[in-house]
Design an enzyme around this catalytic site. Sequence first.
Site, PDB file in Angstrom:
ATOM      1  N   GLU A  38       0.816  -1.202   0.000  1.00  0.00           N
ATOM      2  CA  GLU A  38       0.000   0.000   0.000  1.00  0.00           C
ATOM      3  C   GLU A  38       0.863   1.271   0.000  1.00  0.00           C
ATOM      4  O   GLU A  38       1.702   1.465   0.877  1.00  0.00           O
ATOM      5  CB  GLU A  38      -0.926  -0.005   1.224  1.00  0.00           C
ATOM      6  CG  GLU A  38      -1.777   1.246   1.402  1.00  0.00           C
ATOM      7  CD  GLU A  38      -2.691   1.541   0.213  1.00  0.00           C
ATOM      8  OE1 GLU A  38      -3.343   0.603  -0.281  1.00  0.00           O
ATOM      9  OE2 GLU A  38      -2.749   2.703  -0.226  1.00  0.00           O
ATOM     10  N   THR A  82      -6.077   1.402  -5.160  1.00  0.00           N
ATOM     11  CA  THR A  82      -5.687   0.005  -4.939  1.00  0.00           C
ATOM     12  C   THR A  82      -6.393  -0.932  -5.910  1.00  0.00           C
ATOM     13  O   THR A  82      -5.786  -1.858  -6.459  1.00  0.00           O
ATOM     14  CB  THR A  82      -6.037  -0.461  -3.510  1.00  0.00           C
ATOM     15  OG1 THR A  82      -5.521   0.468  -2.563  1.00  0.00           O
ATOM     16  CG2 THR A  82      -5.465  -1.833  -3.219  1.00  0.00           C
ATOM     17  N   HIS A 197      -1.199   3.731   4.798  1.00  0.00           N
ATOM     18  CA  HIS A 197      -2.278   4.397   4.059  1.00  0.00           C
ATOM     19  C   HIS A 197      -2.489   5.780   4.651  1.00  0.00           C
ATOM     20  O   HIS A 197      -2.390   5.956   5.861  1.00  0.00           O
ATOM     21  CB  HIS A 197      -3.566   3.573   4.152  1.00  0.00           C
ATOM     22  CG  HIS A 197      -4.609   3.980   3.158  1.00  0.00           C
ATOM     23  ND1 HIS A 197      -5.301   5.164   3.258  1.00  0.00           N
ATOM     24  CD2 HIS A 197      -5.059   3.368   2.038  1.00  0.00           C
ATOM     25  CE1 HIS A 197      -6.133   5.262   2.234  1.00  0.00           C
ATOM     26  NE2 HIS A 197      -6.009   4.191   1.483  1.00  0.00           N
ATOM     27  N   ASP A 256       1.331  -0.165  -4.929  1.00  0.00           N
ATOM     28  CA  ASP A 256       0.105  -0.057  -5.728  1.00  0.00           C
ATOM     29  C   ASP A 256      -0.044   1.304  -6.400  1.00  0.00           C
ATOM     30  O   ASP A 256      -0.538   1.390  -7.526  1.00  0.00           O
ATOM     31  CB  ASP A 256      -1.149  -0.431  -4.910  1.00  0.00           C
ATOM     32  CG  ASP A 256      -1.442   0.486  -3.728  1.00  0.00           C
ATOM     33  OD1 ASP A 256      -0.567   1.282  -3.335  1.00  0.00           O
ATOM     34  OD2 ASP A 256      -2.562   0.395  -3.188  1.00  0.00           O
ATOM     35  N   HIS A 257       0.394   2.374  -5.725  1.00  0.00           N
ATOM     36  CA  HIS A 257       0.247   3.737  -6.272  1.00  0.00           C
ATOM     37  C   HIS A 257       0.982   4.686  -5.343  1.00  0.00           C
ATOM     38  O   HIS A 257       1.501   4.258  -4.310  1.00  0.00           O
ATOM     39  CB  HIS A 257      -1.226   4.129  -6.408  1.00  0.00           C
ATOM     40  CG  HIS A 257      -2.028   3.908  -5.144  1.00  0.00           C
ATOM     41  ND1 HIS A 257      -1.871   4.681  -4.021  1.00  0.00           N
ATOM     42  CD2 HIS A 257      -2.939   2.954  -4.816  1.00  0.00           C
ATOM     43  CE1 HIS A 257      -2.671   4.237  -3.064  1.00  0.00           C
ATOM     44  NE2 HIS A 257      -3.311   3.177  -3.517  1.00  0.00           N
TER      45      HIS A 257
HETATM   46  C1  GP9 Z   1      -8.776  -0.544   1.266  1.00  0.00           C
HETATM   47  C2  GP9 Z   1      -7.386  -0.412   0.783  1.00  0.00           C
HETATM   48  C3  GP9 Z   1      -7.038   1.010   0.468  1.00  0.00           C
HETATM   49  O1  GP9 Z   1      -9.203  -1.843   1.466  1.00  0.00           O
HETATM   50  O2  GP9 Z   1      -7.083  -1.310  -0.220  1.00  0.00           O
HETATM   51  O3  GP9 Z   1      -7.546   1.440  -0.720  1.00  0.00           O
HETATM   52  P1  GP9 Z   1      -7.029   2.769  -1.454  1.00  0.00           P
HETATM   53  O4  GP9 Z   1      -7.627   3.936  -0.739  1.00  0.00           O
HETATM   54  O5  GP9 Z   1      -5.535   2.808  -1.401  1.00  0.00           O
HETATM   55  O6  GP9 Z   1      -7.531   2.619  -2.830  1.00  0.00           O
HETATM   56 MN    MN Z   2      -3.942   1.672  -2.109  1.00  0.00          MN
END
Ligand code: GP9
Ligand code: MN
Length: 416
Positions: A38, A82, A197, A256-257
């Site tokens: 993440e 994500t 996050h 992921d980003h």
């Molecule tokens: C939520 C997590 C975060 O389950 O995968 O999502 P994001 O905000 O990064 O898209």
């Molecule tokens: Mn994410």
Amino acid sequence: DSNALTDVHNYVEANRAEPNSEFTGIAEGKNVIIVELESVQDFVINNEMNGEVITPFLNELTQDEDTIYFDQFYHQTEQGKTSDAEFILDNSLYGTPRGAVFFTHSGNEYQTMSHQLNDEGYFTAAMHANNKSFWNRDIMYENFTYDRFYDLQDYVVGEGDAVNWGMKDIPFFEQSVDHMTEMEQPFFSKMITLTNHHPFYLDEEDKMIEEYDSNSGTLNRYFQTVRYTDESVKLLFEDLKESGLYEDSIIIMYGDHYGISENHNTAMSQYLEREITPYESAELQQVPFFVHMPGYGEGETISKVTGQIDLKPTILNLLGIEDKESMQFGQDVFSEENDNMTIFRDGRVVSDEFVYAGEICWDKESGEEVDKENCRSIIDKAKDELAFNDEIIYGDLLRFYDNKNGKLLENEIIEE
Ligand code: GP9
Ligand code: MN
């Protein structure tokens, strides 16, 4: 109409790269453990913050003989965040320019990597300790042919085990390894972390380094949560070794980003000690990508320009699963024919020579502005590829495509 599918197919065929045969099947029969990290960006790797190492374990992996590390690998997500990264992984297609394809086109027919692996006898699982309907995952994973989704209900979140959006990465990995030991082998399991996050909060006992000292609390805390995630990955490797799964698995990890948006450019430029131009912003879309194969022995760092779209063809080739006909835009990252360019969902594009961002063409190496004509061919390719992608998704065109034989099912199109 049928012409749309023919045009897309012609483009895909012309763009297809022969996978590198030296890598074909080197992980045949192994379990595949995907770790989607993440919000982990590449700038933290092999870097320090006020004299403190941010990712000691991942740094070690960049030097490890069983690990191939890509230091010019880009995320290609948009508003689906994500879920876009997950979509790209499984389909080697881009998400949509707006909204999240996981919501807007969950009823489409997809020809996913998990489906292909399932056909090859793999048990396929997604593991993420959040409510199963978040990002419409429960619906989409079923569509994608995951045998099992281990969601929040499959985890015991004890006192002090949650922060930010939910379960902390360390207990999450611990319990995920327990789940994996119960799986039929070979398995494909995708784990998605959560602690790093936004807004990047941590309990005191989980802070292993100091905060940064800019005007952005977000960036200041980001280093600490990334450090925590790094620790969790180290413990994951230890757990995998203890469980006996390690030797029979390969581990694929990527960010992921981005975690730090352009709203924090002043703070980022203080940290990086340079101005955040559109060129720098594009380069900051690099996320780390690791291919870890126990016993491989020839680890290296590869600096080819690649992106998430390339994950699926790369993984299938490592497993020795032939896939000559998929409707996809990615190319095996090891392929001699890889075009060394990465298209962002918003039309920015990076090649080994140029970066097109902010409607300016930049020299990739120096970051100097150059004549826009230098970027013409990559700009055009990006436009075409994204348009073809959107035809597939908006038209649900894979309904009319036989990906085993590479055949367009024209008759059915005419009947529509
Ligand atoms: C939520 C997590 C975060 O389950 O995968 O999502 P994001 O905000 O990064 O898209
Ligand atoms: Mn994410």
